[in-house]
Design a protein around this motif. Structure first.
Motif, PDB file in Angstrom:
ATOM      1  N   ALA A 187       0.826  -1.211   0.000  1.00  0.00           N
ATOM      2  CA  ALA A 187       0.000   0.000   0.000  1.00  0.00           C
ATOM      3  C   ALA A 187       0.855   1.254   0.000  1.00  0.00           C
ATOM      4  O   ALA A 187       0.626   2.183  -0.768  1.00  0.00           O
ATOM      5  CB  ALA A 187      -0.930  -0.004   1.213  1.00  0.00           C
ATOM      6  N   GLY A 188       1.872   1.281   0.871  1.00  0.00           N
ATOM      7  CA  GLY A 188       2.635   2.512   1.014  1.00  0.00           C
ATOM      8  C   GLY A 188       4.043   2.456   0.472  1.00  0.00           C
ATOM      9  O   GLY A 188       4.704   3.476   0.349  1.00  0.00           O
ATOM     10  N   GLY A 189       4.543   1.246   0.175  1.00  0.00           N
ATOM     11  CA  GLY A 189       5.891   1.135  -0.359  1.00  0.00           C
ATOM     12  C   GLY A 189       6.975   1.185   0.704  1.00  0.00           C
ATOM     13  O   GLY A 189       8.151   1.234   0.396  1.00  0.00           O
ATOM     14  N   ASP A 190       6.576   1.218   1.997  1.00  0.00           N
ATOM     15  CA  ASP A 190       7.561   1.292   3.063  1.00  0.00           C
ATOM     16  C   ASP A 190       8.039  -0.109   3.437  1.00  0.00           C
ATOM     17  O   ASP A 190       7.418  -1.101   3.102  1.00  0.00           O
ATOM     18  CB  ASP A 190       6.941   1.958   4.304  1.00  0.00           C
ATOM     19  N   PHE A 191       9.141  -0.143   4.168  1.00  0.00           N
ATOM     20  CA  PHE A 191       9.672  -1.414   4.649  1.00  0.00           C
ATOM     21  C   PHE A 191       9.320  -1.576   6.113  1.00  0.00           C
ATOM     22  O   PHE A 191       9.406  -0.634   6.893  1.00  0.00           O
ATOM     23  CB  PHE A 191      11.197  -1.467   4.455  1.00  0.00           C
ATOM     24  N   ASP A 192       8.911  -2.774   6.482  1.00  0.00           N
ATOM     25  CA  ASP A 192       8.554  -3.066   7.855  1.00  0.00           C
ATOM     26  C   ASP A 192       9.456  -4.178   8.357  1.00  0.00           C
ATOM     27  O   ASP A 192       9.389  -5.302   7.874  1.00  0.00           O
ATOM     28  CB  ASP A 192       7.076  -3.500   7.918  1.00  0.00           C
ATOM     29  N   SER A 193      10.322  -3.853   9.306  1.00  0.00           N
ATOM     30  CA  SER A 193      11.300  -4.832   9.775  1.00  0.00           C
ATOM     31  C   SER A 193      10.864  -5.523  11.061  1.00  0.00           C
ATOM     32  O   SER A 193      11.669  -6.142  11.739  1.00  0.00           O
ATOM     33  CB  SER A 193      12.656  -4.148  10.000  1.00  0.00           C
ATOM     34  N   ARG A 194       9.594  -5.401  11.413  1.00  0.00           N
ATOM     35  CA  ARG A 194       9.101  -6.063  12.620  1.00  0.00           C
ATOM     36  C   ARG A 194       8.869  -7.556  12.374  1.00  0.00           C
ATOM     37  O   ARG A 194       8.653  -7.990  11.254  1.00  0.00           O
ATOM     38  CB  ARG A 194       7.778  -5.436  13.078  1.00  0.00           C
ATOM     39  N   TYR A 195       8.882  -8.303  13.457  1.00  0.00           N
ATOM     40  CA  TYR A 195       8.520  -9.719  13.421  1.00  0.00           C
ATOM     41  C   TYR A 195       7.086  -9.812  12.901  1.00  0.00           C
ATOM     42  O   TYR A 195       6.206  -9.065  13.327  1.00  0.00           O
ATOM     43  CB  TYR A 195       8.617 -10.273  14.842  1.00  0.00           C
ATOM     44  N   SER A 196       6.822 -10.716  11.981  1.00  0.00           N
ATOM     45  CA  SER A 196       5.510 -10.779  11.337  1.00  0.00           C
ATOM     46  C   SER A 196       4.430 -11.297  12.284  1.00  0.00           C
ATOM     47  O   SER A 196       4.717 -11.997  13.265  1.00  0.00           O
ATOM     48  CB  SER A 196       5.566 -11.680  10.099  1.00  0.00           C
ATOM     49  N   GLN A 197       3.189 -10.975  11.966  1.00  0.00           N
ATOM     50  CA  GLN A 197       2.053 -11.463  12.746  1.00  0.00           C
ATOM     51  C   GLN A 197       2.004 -12.985  12.722  1.00  0.00           C
ATOM     52  O   GLN A 197       1.779 -13.629  13.754  1.00  0.00           O
ATOM     53  CB  GLN A 197       0.753 -10.887  12.186  1.00  0.00           C
ATOM     54  N   LYS A 198       2.233 -13.560  11.544  1.00  0.00           N
ATOM     55  CA  LYS A 198       2.215 -15.023  11.425  1.00  0.00           C
ATOM     56  C   LYS A 198       3.337 -15.657  12.238  1.00  0.00           C
ATOM     57  O   LYS A 198       3.181 -16.758  12.777  1.00  0.00           O
ATOM     58  CB  LYS A 198       2.325 -15.432   9.954  1.00  0.00           C
ATOM     59  N   GLY A 199       4.477 -14.969  12.310  1.00  0.00           N
ATOM     60  CA  GLY A 199       5.599 -15.473  13.100  1.00  0.00           C
ATOM     61  C   GLY A 199       5.254 -15.544  14.580  1.00  0.00           C
ATOM     62  O   GLY A 199       5.575 -16.528  15.262  1.00  0.00           O
ATOM     63  N   VAL A 200       4.589 -14.501  15.093  1.00  0.00           N
ATOM     64  CA  VAL A 200       4.167 -14.470  16.496  1.00  0.00           C
ATOM     65  C   VAL A 200       3.145 -15.578  16.748  1.00  0.00           C
ATOM     66  O   VAL A 200       3.230 -16.319  17.734  1.00  0.00           O
ATOM     67  CB  VAL A 200       3.572 -13.097  16.870  1.00  0.00           C
ATOM     68  N   GLN A 201       2.181 -15.703  15.840  1.00  0.00           N
ATOM     69  CA  GLN A 201       1.137 -16.732  15.984  1.00  0.00           C
ATOM     70  C   GLN A 201       1.744 -18.128  15.977  1.00  0.00           C
ATOM     71  O   GLN A 201       1.353 -18.987  16.773  1.00  0.00           O
ATOM     72  CB  GLN A 201       0.119 -16.594  14.850  1.00  0.00           C
ATOM     73  N   TRP A 202       2.714 -18.356  15.100  1.00  0.00           N
ATOM     74  CA  TRP A 202       3.359 -19.672  15.018  1.00  0.00           C
ATOM     75  C   TRP A 202       4.113 -19.985  16.305  1.00  0.00           C
ATOM     76  O   TRP A 202       4.046 -21.113  16.809  1.00  0.00           O
ATOM     77  CB  TRP A 202       4.320 -19.712  13.832  1.00  0.00           C
ATOM     78  N   ALA A 203       4.830 -19.014  16.836  1.00  0.00           N
ATOM     79  CA  ALA A 203       5.618 -19.228  18.049  1.00  0.00           C
ATOM     80  C   ALA A 203       4.729 -19.631  19.221  1.00  0.00           C
ATOM     81  O   ALA A 203       5.071 -20.537  19.986  1.00  0.00           O
ATOM     82  CB  ALA A 203       6.410 -17.966  18.398  1.00  0.00           C
ATOM     83  N   VAL A 204       3.570 -18.974  19.355  1.00  0.00           N
ATOM     84  CA  VAL A 204       2.645 -19.284  20.450  1.00  0.00           C
ATOM     85  C   VAL A 204       2.037 -20.676  20.256  1.00  0.00           C
ATOM     86  O   VAL A 204       1.971 -21.481  21.191  1.00  0.00           O
ATOM     87  CB  VAL A 204       1.540 -18.211  20.549  1.00  0.00           C
ATOM     88  N   LYS A 205       1.596 -20.960  19.033  1.00  0.00           N
ATOM     89  CA  LYS A 205       0.999 -22.268  18.738  1.00  0.00           C
ATOM     90  C   LYS A 205       2.001 -23.398  18.973  1.00  0.00           C
ATOM     91  O   LYS A 205       1.664 -24.454  19.527  1.00  0.00           O
ATOM     92  CB  LYS A 205       0.500 -22.309  17.295  1.00  0.00           C
ATOM     93  N   GLU A 206       3.225 -23.194  18.536  1.00  0.00           N
ATOM     94  CA  GLU A 206       4.263 -24.216  18.663  1.00  0.00           C
ATOM     95  C   GLU A 206       4.580 -24.482  20.133  1.00  0.00           C
ATOM     96  O   GLU A 206       4.745 -25.637  20.540  1.00  0.00           O
ATOM     97  CB  GLU A 206       5.521 -23.768  17.912  1.00  0.00           C
ATOM     98  N   ALA A 207       4.655 -23.416  20.922  1.00  0.00           N
ATOM     99  CA  ALA A 207       4.954 -23.578  22.342  1.00  0.00           C
ATOM    100  C   ALA A 207       3.837 -24.321  23.071  1.00  0.00           C
ATOM    101  O   ALA A 207       4.095 -25.191  23.911  1.00  0.00           O
ATOM    102  CB  ALA A 207       5.173 -22.213  22.992  1.00  0.00           C
ATOM    103  N   SER A 208       2.585 -23.993  22.725  1.00  0.00           N
ATOM    104  CA  SER A 208       1.449 -24.659  23.381  1.00  0.00           C
ATOM    105  C   SER A 208       1.386 -26.138  22.983  1.00  0.00           C
ATOM    106  O   SER A 208       1.058 -26.997  23.795  1.00  0.00           O
ATOM    107  CB  SER A 208       0.129 -23.957  23.037  1.00  0.00           C
ATOM    108  N   LYS A 209       1.748 -26.415  21.719  1.00  0.00           N
ATOM    109  CA  LYS A 209       1.738 -27.799  21.246  1.00  0.00           C
ATOM    110  C   LYS A 209       2.826 -28.614  21.944  1.00  0.00           C
ATOM    111  O   LYS A 209       2.582 -29.735  22.406  1.00  0.00           O
ATOM    112  CB  LYS A 209       1.933 -27.832  19.727  1.00  0.00           C
ATOM    113  N   LYS A 210       4.025 -28.048  22.049  1.00  0.00           N
ATOM    114  CA  LYS A 210       5.129 -28.737  22.716  1.00  0.00           C
ATOM    115  C   LYS A 210       4.852 -28.943  24.201  1.00  0.00           C
ATOM    116  O   LYS A 210       5.310 -29.918  24.797  1.00  0.00           O
ATOM    117  CB  LYS A 210       6.427 -27.935  22.544  1.00  0.00           C
ATOM    118  N   ALA A 211       4.080 -28.007  24.783  1.00  0.00           N
ATOM    119  CA  ALA A 211       3.750 -28.101  26.209  1.00  0.00           C
ATOM    120  C   ALA A 211       2.628 -29.104  26.460  1.00  0.00           C
ATOM    121  O   ALA A 211       2.300 -29.386  27.617  1.00  0.00           O
ATOM    122  CB  ALA A 211       3.364 -26.731  26.746  1.00  0.00           C
ATOM    123  N   GLY A 212       2.040 -29.624  25.381  1.00  0.00           N
ATOM    124  CA  GLY A 212       0.982 -30.612  25.521  1.00  0.00           C
ATOM    125  C   GLY A 212      -0.343 -30.036  25.980  1.00  0.00           C
ATOM    126  O   GLY A 212      -1.167 -30.737  26.583  1.00  0.00           O
TER     127      GLY A 212
END
Length: 282
Positions: A187-212
């Motif tokens: 939309a704006g042509g800018d660069f966004d160097s933040r951790y992606s939304q999907k990356g955050v979601q994956w990290a939480v899901k993976e941790a909950s899965k490993k924790a059983g």
């Protein structure tokens, strides 16, 4: 939409759904009659696959906003009311949060989950944390322009500060605490160097899965859990409201239905039944 303070994602969402109905009929929605609108919405509701219901709701919201900008009442297209589901949030126990933290193989993910739970952050808020927002001396994190375009301060646990210092020393982030691959914003042509939304979601899901954990855990589950645990640990509801950055106390009061605040904990009648009657013997 910009003047009214709506986010770019809301603009994109509304535009997409309004465009979809316009393309379906080959007309702009304000030229449609009520029957055509009802026919289209009925079609969305009857789709067998998810997220049809979400698509239906967002179409209604988009059409409402279109009518609002044109100065027309909702009755112009006879749009249906959207009832909010009275669902209680999924909340983790302290043991489950601890298990998620222990399950993280990367320090980055451990700190990420620590911030989501320990500071009650939303997904966008944790992605937007900058090094300049961390005040280790005062043990505070400044949440900049959270939901509702408001800043707030939240406390940082000493345990989390130790993890943050170790992570910063090892990873050496430059601006954002959690950096990611640069992505061009179409939309704006800018660069966004933040951790992606999907990356955050994956990290939480993976941790909950490993924790059983069998509960349906999402990023926002950690925020719900934070609020509930604060109430259970004795924090008053006004302080919890300010901690979370809620605009209305009604939003925070939802957690009163989840938190176990009674002097005597809730128990099953089977507990007293088995204590008073010996069915199977000792």
């Amino acid at each position: 939409m910009s003047v009214l303070g709506r986010s770019p994602s809301t603009f994109k969402n509304y535009s997409m759904h309004v465009a979809a109905i316009a393309l379906h009929y080959g007309k702009i929605p304000t030229e449609l009659d009520q029957e055509q609108v009802h026919e289209y919405l009925f079609m969305l509701q009857k789709r067998s696959q998810t997220p049809s219901q979400t698509y239906f709701k967002h179409t209604v919201y988009g059409l409402r906003f279109l009518l609002k900008t044109e100065g027309l009442p909702y009755s112009y297209l006879h749009l249906p009311a959207i009832k909010k589901a009275n669902k209680l949030p999924v909340v983790l126990s302290k043991q489950e949060v601890w298990a998620m933290l222990k399950a993280c193989s990367l320090l980055k993910h451990k700190v990420l989950i620590g911030l989501l739970y320990g500071c009650g952050l939303r997904c966008l808020e944790v992605r937007s944390v900058k090094l300049a927002d961390l005040d280790f001396d005062r043990r505070q994190l400044k949440v900049v322009q959270g939901k509702g375009k408001k800043d707030r301060y939240v406390p940082l646990s000493e345990h989390l500060i130790r993890g943050l210092k170790s992570y910063i020393s090892a990873e050496r982030p430059i601006e954002y605490l959690f950096g990611g691959v640069n992505i061009v914003d179409r939309a704006g042509g800018d660069f966004d160097s933040r951790y992606s939304q999907k990356g955050v979601q994956w990290a939480v899901k993976e941790a909950s899965k490993k924790a059983g954990i069998l509960k349906d855990v999402h990023v926002h589950t950690l925020r719900h859990t934070c609020a509930t645990h604060l109430l259970e640990d004795g924090m008053d509801i006004i302080s919890v409201k300010n901690f979370l950055g809620h605009e209305s106390i009604e939003t925070t009061m939802l957690y009163l239905h989840v938190a176990q605040l009674q002097t005597k904990p809730v128990f099953s009648p089977l507990d007293t039944l088995f204590s008073e009657c010996s069915l199977f013997g000792k």
